[in-house]
Design a protein around this motif. Sequence first.
Motif, short mmCIF file in Angstrom:
data_model
loop_
_atom_site.label_atom_id
_atom_site.label_comp_id
_atom_site.label_asym_id
_atom_site.label_seq_id
_atom_site.Cartn_x
_atom_site.Cartn_y
_atom_site.Cartn_z
N THR A 93 18.47 2.81 4.39
CA THR A 93 17.66 1.67 4.82
C THR A 93 17.07 0.86 3.67
N LEU A 94 16.99 1.45 2.49
CA LEU A 94 16.17 0.85 1.41
C LEU A 94 17.00 0.44 0.20
N TRP A 95 16.52 -0.63 -0.42
CA TRP A 95 17.03 -1.14 -1.69
C TRP A 95 15.98 -0.87 -2.75
N ALA A 96 16.43 -0.41 -3.92
CA ALA A 96 15.54 -0.27 -5.07
C ALA A 96 16.30 -0.80 -6.27
N ASP A 165 11.91 -3.49 -7.86
CA ASP A 165 11.93 -4.21 -6.59
C ASP A 165 12.25 -3.22 -5.47
N GLY A 166 11.51 -3.28 -4.37
CA GLY A 166 11.87 -2.50 -3.19
C GLY A 166 12.04 -3.44 -2.02
N LEU A 167 13.14 -3.33 -1.31
CA LEU A 167 13.40 -4.20 -0.15
C LEU A 167 14.06 -3.38 0.96
N ASP A 168 14.10 -4.00 2.16
CA ASP A 168 14.77 -3.38 3.31
C ASP A 168 16.18 -3.97 3.49
N ILE A 169 16.81 -4.37 2.38
CA ILE A 169 18.14 -5.02 2.45
C ILE A 169 19.16 -4.20 3.26
#
Length: 359
Positions: A93-96, A165-169
């Motif tokens: 679920t996560l982008w870092a 950076d943390g995103l829900d991409i």
Amino acid sequence: MTATEPLPEPDPELDRLYADFAAGHMTPLWTQIGDLMPAAPTPRAVSHVWRWSSLFPLAARAGDLVPVGRGGERRAIALANPGLGGAPHVTPTLWAAVQYLGPKEVAPEHRHSQNAFRFVVEGEGVWTVVNGDPVAMRRGDLLLTPGWHFHGHHNETDHPMAWLDGLDIPFVHYTDAGFFEFGCDGVTDDSTPDVSRAERLWAHPGLRPLVGQGPKVNSPIAAYRWEHTDAALAAQLQLEDEGYPATTDPGHAAVRFTNPTTGGDIMPTIRAEFHRLRPGAHTRPRHDVGSNVFQVFEGSGTVHLGDVAWSVAKGDLIAVPSWVRWWLEADEPLDLFAFSDAPILERLHLARTHTPEGA
Ligand code: GTQ
Ligand code: FE2
């Protein structure tokens, strides 16, 4: 397969049936129920640690070779979980990513459905401009860029800066829910205030302005400053020393970053926390549904993931897949930033936590 009923014997008629299923774009449950509905989560993502000592020099090489600007948008290098086939997903679920901005560089404004935050493990001198509000980025700060807010970043200094950076991409990609738009080619406001307008309005402890009533989906606090996080954690440990129960486990101070209009998480899809362990302290082993990512902010220790013990130091990034048993142990004082997809799992009533050694 763990079926108690045996599967049918090999049979040419059955082979034809399966071939006709495939030709008709259909598939039977009984051959794959074990994979589809395991007794407990069996993540494809694996536990993994990325070392800051490798991440940062690689980002710096990208800084020398790859310009930042319209089109590519960001010089961000994503962590690709080794279990996820090369996809730029640290967990399902996560982008870092490590984002790197050289002296005087500008990452142009854009907006997207994906929710984002920045966490600064070292350096300062970049401002992220969020819906026209310039937000200074400094070590230890957590900066928010909620979905559909315009944002661009500019480095005012003569030295490079890198951050997490943390995103829900991956979640937004999987659900085909993403929209994206370009904004202005630079940033709409290149001023460099110490404090953003959002903080001036919203970041006073326990005080809510009477303008802008009603719960907000995203936290209106653009920046959670290190001074506050550090003071909150230090106070928990000090209270523990004074005999007041203030920590989650002995020697383990922890805070969650929250939306002051709801008391809930900072954004709909991402939870963020900060943990501090005294030397020699450890957390209790636990299993969580959903995925966690940690970044060591300061100090060193051991992260136990399943049966493997990983020694970690400043800047290292750690992926914890769903339901993997994990616990932390500090050698020196250990400061750890943490983020997860818990708000998604909780909202969908899929969240579970198991602590084998009791609650
Ligand atoms: O800084 O706007 O790591 O849009 C991935 C996508 C950073 C950003 C990322 C983005 C950004
Ligand atoms: Fe972005």
